[in-house]
Design an enzyme around this catalytic site. Structure first.
Site, PDB file in Angstrom:
ATOM      1  N   ASP A 141      -5.818   0.810  -9.831  1.00  0.00           N
ATOM      2  CA  ASP A 141      -4.559   1.137 -10.503  1.00  0.00           C
ATOM      3  C   ASP A 141      -4.859   1.702 -11.888  1.00  0.00           C
ATOM      4  O   ASP A 141      -5.871   1.339 -12.499  1.00  0.00           O
ATOM      5  CB  ASP A 141      -3.668  -0.101 -10.642  1.00  0.00           C
TER       6      ASP A 141
ATOM      7  N   ASP B 228       1.358   0.903  -2.299  1.00  0.00           N
ATOM      8  CA  ASP B 228       2.715   0.552  -2.727  1.00  0.00           C
ATOM      9  C   ASP B 228       3.048   1.328  -4.006  1.00  0.00           C
ATOM     10  O   ASP B 228       3.881   0.910  -4.800  1.00  0.00           O
ATOM     11  CB  ASP B 228       2.820  -0.959  -2.965  1.00  0.00           C
TER      12      ASP B 228
ATOM     13  N   LYS C 182       4.297   3.080   1.015  1.00  0.00           N
ATOM     14  CA  LYS C 182       5.704   3.142   0.620  1.00  0.00           C
ATOM     15  C   LYS C 182       6.101   4.594   0.408  1.00  0.00           C
ATOM     16  O   LYS C 182       5.428   5.329  -0.301  1.00  0.00           O
ATOM     17  CB  LYS C 182       5.934   2.353  -0.674  1.00  0.00           C
TER      18      LYS C 182
END
Length: 209
Positions: A83, A124, A164
């Protein structure tokens, strides 16, 4: 005027958030986000992750999905999380902070993956929402395209992908691209996903490229 609208919207989100059953349940179970329940629901339906697997978790912070994944893979498995934002350590999760669009970060991620490839890619990821569909949807589609590109780089044959996606412009084309790369693609709307959200999850199995 727009400032007032944003404030009202923010206040509504805060009220929903703190009155949210899944937020309270996440806090009770020591999970870092309500998003963890979405992966649990996908796992319950599709059995994506099994003991001993290697999993890559894109857009991992604050770590809800990584918490679920690391329990599922067990001691013999591996979870590699990435991330741009920092993430507090999770036992058993190899976290890389950085933007995997950058060559140096991508190389570090691929080094962690190694030569054996991975069994599951999770994403996600979502952009910072501006409230304008014309801005937010292209940004969201760009992120899911990056996630699919990561599959092409690291996923083993017959591997799986859960991502997602926000319904809107570009969704149908993206679905077609995922179907070309995987044998089976299902669309899921977990109960823990807010009803008014346009988000759905594509669960793709049987990677064939």
């Amino acid at each position: 005027m727009s400032g007032k609208k944003r404030t009202a919207s923010s206040n509504r989100w805060m009220l929903e958030h703190f009155d949210d059953h899944y937020v309270k349940l996440a806090q009770k179970r020591g999970l870092r986000s309500r998003a963890a329940f979405k992966l649990e629901e996908l796992q319950q339906k599709d059995q994506l992750i099994r003991p001993g697997m290697t999993v890559v978790d894109l857009g991992a912070a604050p770590g809800g999905w990584s918490q679920v994944a690391v329990k599922l893979v067990g001691d013999r498995g591996k979870v590699i999380a990435c991330d741009i934002l920092p993430m507090d350590p999770i036992v058993g999760v190899d976290f890389l902070q950085g933007d995997f669009r950058e060559e140096k970060v991508l190389e570090a991620l691929l080094t962690r993956v190694g030569a054996d490839k991975v069994d599951v890619v999770l994403s996600d990821m979502a952009p910072n929402m501006s409230g304008s569909d014309g801005v937010d949807q292209p940004r969201a589609m760009y992120l899911v395209e990056l996630a699919l590109d990561m599959c092409h780089q690291v996923l083993a044959p017959n591997g799986s992908f859960a991502v997602k996606v926000f319904q809107g412009e570009g969704f149908d084309e993206y679905m077609k691209a995922v179907k070309e790369a995987f044998k089976v693609v299902k669309t899921r709307k977990p109960d823990s996903s807010r009803a008014r959200s346009r988000e759905v999850y594509l669960v793709a199995t049987g990677y064939k490229l």
